[in-house]
Design a protein around this motif. Sequence first.
Motif, PDB file in Angstrom:
ATOM      1  N   ASP A   1      -1.743  25.117 -47.747  1.00 10.70           N
ATOM      2  CA  ASP A   1      -0.504  25.874 -47.781  1.00 10.70           C
ATOM      3  C   ASP A   1       0.010  25.939 -46.352  1.00 10.70           C
ATOM      4  OD1 ASP A   1      -1.795  28.077 -46.480  1.00 10.70           O
ATOM      5  OD2 ASP A   1      -2.317  28.955 -48.411  1.00 10.70           O
ATOM      6  N   SER A   2       1.003  26.750 -46.103  1.00 10.68           N
ATOM      7  CA  SER A   2       1.605  26.768 -44.773  1.00 10.68           C
ATOM      8  C   SER A   2       0.680  27.325 -43.698  1.00 10.68           C
ATOM      9  CB  SER A   2       2.914  27.563 -44.788  1.00 10.68           C
ATOM     10  OG  SER A   2       2.659  28.903 -45.180  1.00 10.68           O
TER      11      SER A   2
ATOM     12  N   ALA B   1     -14.977  24.527 -46.600  1.00 14.64           N
ATOM     13  CA  ALA B   1     -14.462  25.477 -45.621  1.00 14.64           C
ATOM     14  C   ALA B   1     -12.957  25.658 -45.779  1.00 14.64           C
ATOM     15  CB  ALA B   1     -14.767  24.985 -44.212  1.00 14.64           C
ATOM     16  N   LEU B   2     -12.517  26.829 -45.385  1.00 12.96           N
ATOM     17  CA  LEU B   2     -11.101  27.140 -45.276  1.00 12.96           C
ATOM     18  C   LEU B   2     -10.831  27.337 -43.798  1.00 12.96           C
ATOM     19  CD1 LEU B   2      -8.502  27.747 -46.938  1.00 12.96           C
ATOM     20  CD2 LEU B   2      -9.122  30.167 -46.747  1.00 12.96           C
ATOM     21  N   VAL B   3      -9.863  26.593 -43.265  1.00 12.12           N
ATOM     22  CA  VAL B   3      -9.524  26.687 -41.841  1.00 12.12           C
ATOM     23  C   VAL B   3      -8.028  26.893 -41.679  1.00 12.12           C
ATOM     24  CG1 VAL B   3     -11.479  25.199 -41.163  1.00 12.12           C
ATOM     25  CG2 VAL B   3      -9.206  24.183 -41.488  1.00 12.12           C
ATOM     26  N   SER B   4      -7.646  27.401 -40.507  1.00 10.18           N
ATOM     27  CA  SER B   4      -6.222  27.569 -40.219  1.00 10.18           C
ATOM     28  C   SER B   4      -5.570  26.194 -40.113  1.00 10.18           C
ATOM     29  CB  SER B   4      -6.039  28.344 -38.914  1.00 10.18           C
ATOM     30  OG  SER B   4      -6.583  27.616 -37.823  1.00 10.18           O
ATOM     31  N   ARG B   5      -4.313  26.128 -40.483  1.00  9.52           N
ATOM     32  CA  ARG B   5      -3.561  24.869 -40.422  1.00  9.52           C
ATOM     33  C   ARG B   5      -3.027  24.680 -39.008  1.00  9.52           C
ATOM     34  NH1 ARG B   5      -0.205  22.472 -44.840  1.00  9.52           N
ATOM     35  NH2 ARG B   5       0.703  20.628 -43.882  1.00  9.52           N
ATOM     36  N   PRO B   6      -3.423  23.595 -38.336  1.00 10.54           N
ATOM     37  CA  PRO B   6      -2.923  23.364 -36.976  1.00 10.54           C
ATOM     38  C   PRO B   6      -1.432  23.037 -36.976  1.00 10.54           C
ATOM     39  CG  PRO B   6      -4.853  21.997 -37.436  1.00 10.54           C
ATOM     40  CD  PRO B   6      -4.416  22.604 -38.724  1.00 10.54           C
ATOM     41  N   ARG B   7      -0.751  23.466 -35.940  1.00 12.94           N
ATOM     42  CA  ARG B   7       0.676  23.163 -35.789  1.00 12.94           C
ATOM     43  C   ARG B   7       0.859  21.650 -35.704  1.00 12.94           C
ATOM     44  NH1 ARG B   7       3.225  26.316 -31.315  1.00 12.94           N
ATOM     45  NH2 ARG B   7       3.854  27.696 -32.988  1.00 12.94           N
ATOM     46  N   GLY B   8       1.798  21.140 -36.462  1.00 10.16           N
ATOM     47  CA  GLY B   8       2.130  19.725 -36.419  1.00 10.16           C
ATOM     48  C   GLY B   8       1.317  18.842 -37.350  1.00 10.16           C
ATOM     49  N   TRP B   9       0.333  19.410 -38.027  1.00 11.53           N
ATOM     50  CA  TRP B   9      -0.492  18.598 -38.920  1.00 11.53           C
ATOM     51  C   TRP B   9       0.196  18.426 -40.252  1.00 11.53           C
ATOM     52  CZ3 TRP B   9      -3.334  18.931 -43.510  1.00 11.53           C
ATOM     53  CH2 TRP B   9      -4.221  17.873 -43.720  1.00 11.53           C
ATOM     54  N   GLU B  10       0.315  17.190 -40.699  1.00 11.89           N
ATOM     55  CA  GLU B  10       0.954  16.874 -41.987  1.00 11.89           C
ATOM     56  C   GLU B  10       0.052  15.942 -42.778  1.00 11.89           C
ATOM     57  OE1 GLU B  10       3.708  18.171 -43.212  1.00 11.89           O
ATOM     58  OE2 GLU B  10       4.119  19.308 -41.389  1.00 11.89           O
ATOM     59  N   GLY B  11      -0.951  16.475 -43.434  1.00 13.08           N
ATOM     60  CA  GLY B  11      -1.880  15.656 -44.202  1.00 13.08           C
ATOM     61  C   GLY B  11      -1.585  15.722 -45.681  1.00 13.08           C
ATOM     62  N   GLU B  12      -2.283  14.888 -46.416  1.00 15.85           N
ATOM     63  CA  GLU B  12      -2.122  14.790 -47.865  1.00 15.85           C
ATOM     64  C   GLU B  12      -3.403  15.216 -48.571  1.00 15.85           C
ATOM     65  OE1 GLU B  12       0.497  12.819 -49.566  1.00 15.85           O
ATOM     66  OE2 GLU B  12       1.684  12.677 -47.741  1.00 15.85           O
ATOM     67  N   LEU B  13      -3.276  15.769 -49.756  1.00 18.54           N
ATOM     68  CA  LEU B  13      -4.456  16.070 -50.557  1.00 18.54           C
ATOM     69  C   LEU B  13      -5.263  14.788 -50.745  1.00 18.54           C
ATOM     70  CD1 LEU B  13      -3.080  18.482 -53.312  1.00 18.54           C
ATOM     71  CD2 LEU B  13      -4.218  19.044 -51.172  1.00 18.54           C
TER      72      LEU B  13
END
Length: 132
Positions: free
Chosen positions: A77-78, A39-51
């Motif tokens: 991406d952003s 799935a492709l989802v929107s990036r939540p504000r404040g989330w900083e994950g790693e591949l």
Amino acid sequence: MNVIERRRYTRISLHVQAEFVSQGRSWPCQAIDLSLHGALVSRPRGWEGELGERCTLRFLLDEGTRIQMAGILRHQDSDALGWQCTGIDLDSMGELRRLIERNLGEPAFLRRDLAEMMRKHMNAGAGSPGKA
């Protein structure tokens, strides 16, 4: 080879509420597209994950039905996060299959995708959704 050429699974555009559980926290997001592969989802504000980070994804469909899958972060991406499906329970698989059938209108694509998914998971040993 670009990302579009590497995709083996048919994706459907899906704009429903979703969330993923990662880093010990639930992150609300919006689904952008969905396939048997991920799935492709929107990036939540404040989330900083790693591949490579693992999660549990949940999608709430219009009918009140949920689809849940385990995933691993493959690109970001952003604006968006791309999760690869690493496991899905039978109920969620059935709901996802019905959703894809309704949106594709072409059963041959779905049969091809299901056969590829089964081959891949039978060879690799699929994980199951649960802990993230």
